[in-house]
Design a protein around this motif. Structure first.
Motif, PDB file in Angstrom:
ATOM      1  N   TYR A 145       9.017   8.042  -4.243  1.00 55.98           N
ATOM      2  CA  TYR A 145      10.049   6.752  -4.349  1.00 55.98           C
ATOM      3  C   TYR A 145      11.025   7.415  -5.520  1.00 55.98           C
ATOM      4  N   ASN A 156      11.691  -2.272  -3.165  1.00 54.77           N
ATOM      5  CA  ASN A 156      11.206  -2.675  -4.185  1.00 54.77           C
ATOM      6  C   ASN A 156      11.097  -1.816  -5.348  1.00 54.77           C
ATOM      7  N   VAL A 157      10.904  -0.646  -5.120  1.00 54.27           N
ATOM      8  CA  VAL A 157      10.890   0.577  -6.338  1.00 54.27           C
ATOM      9  C   VAL A 157      12.274   0.995  -6.340  1.00 54.27           C
ATOM     10  N   CYS A 185      10.698  -1.436 -10.870  1.00 55.51           N
ATOM     11  CA  CYS A 185      10.648  -2.151  -9.470  1.00 55.51           C
ATOM     12  C   CYS A 185      11.159  -3.542  -9.529  1.00 55.51           C
TER      13      CYS A 185
END
Length: 177
Positions: A26, A33-34, A59
């Protein structure tokens, strides 16, 4: 009350490749979402080789809009703290993470382990247990726990799919037995 989600996955890739992929997972366009992940502390024990990392992830708030009518849920993002202990010599990495947002109302904790598979030393086993408990929201406790449980299950499965895809992209086809 609280809910628990357990996950077990074997990646058919060596431990070093899986851990490297996990640490770069990520942010990623496959999970918007991250928003960001930042290392806030990193130490290496020169004697044992153990590497400790603390990361903070920002997030997006994924609580459904209808539940955001409650003022405490009406925020744009949440923060997660992740601590990891990587032992390259023992070929394992333990991870603990928890939510830093809404701590007076909710507890979200995950414990995970990456380790060499007992089936095949060139494979990596991933075990994760997540627990969510919500208090102080009155009648909404159960509704929020149900939503959180579903989100945690879906997120765990999505994380596995992302790992598999990144491993395949970065390392090629999985190793056969």
């Amino acid at each position: 009350m609280g809910v628990t989600v357990d996950l077990h996955q074997v990646f058919q890739y060596p431990f070093e490749q899986v851990v490297a992929c996990f640490l770069r997972k990520y942010p990623n366009p496959m999970d918007r979402n991250v928003i960001s992940v930042k290392i806030v502390e990193e130490k290496k024990d020169e004697l044992t080789g153990l590497i400790y990392r603390k990361r903070i992830a920002i997030c997006q708030n994924v609580v459904p809009e209808i539940l955001r009518k409650v003022s405490i849920l009406k925020i744009p993002s949440i923060q997660l703290e992740e601590e990891s202990w990587l032992s390259p010599q023992e070929r394992n990495m333990a991870i603990r993470s928890h939510c830093l947002t809404w701590t007076q109302y909710a507890s979200l904790r995950e414990e995970s382990v990456f380790r060499e598979s007992v089936e095949n030393p060139n494979w990596t086993e991933f075990i994760q247990r997540g627990r969510i408990s919500i208090t102080g929201a009155g009648f909404l406790n159960c509704i929020l726990e149900t939503f959180a449980s579903a989100f945690l299950r879906q997120g765990a499965q999505k994380g596995i799919r992302i790992m598999e895809m990144l491993l395949k992209e970065q390392c090629g086809a999985p190793l056969a037995e």
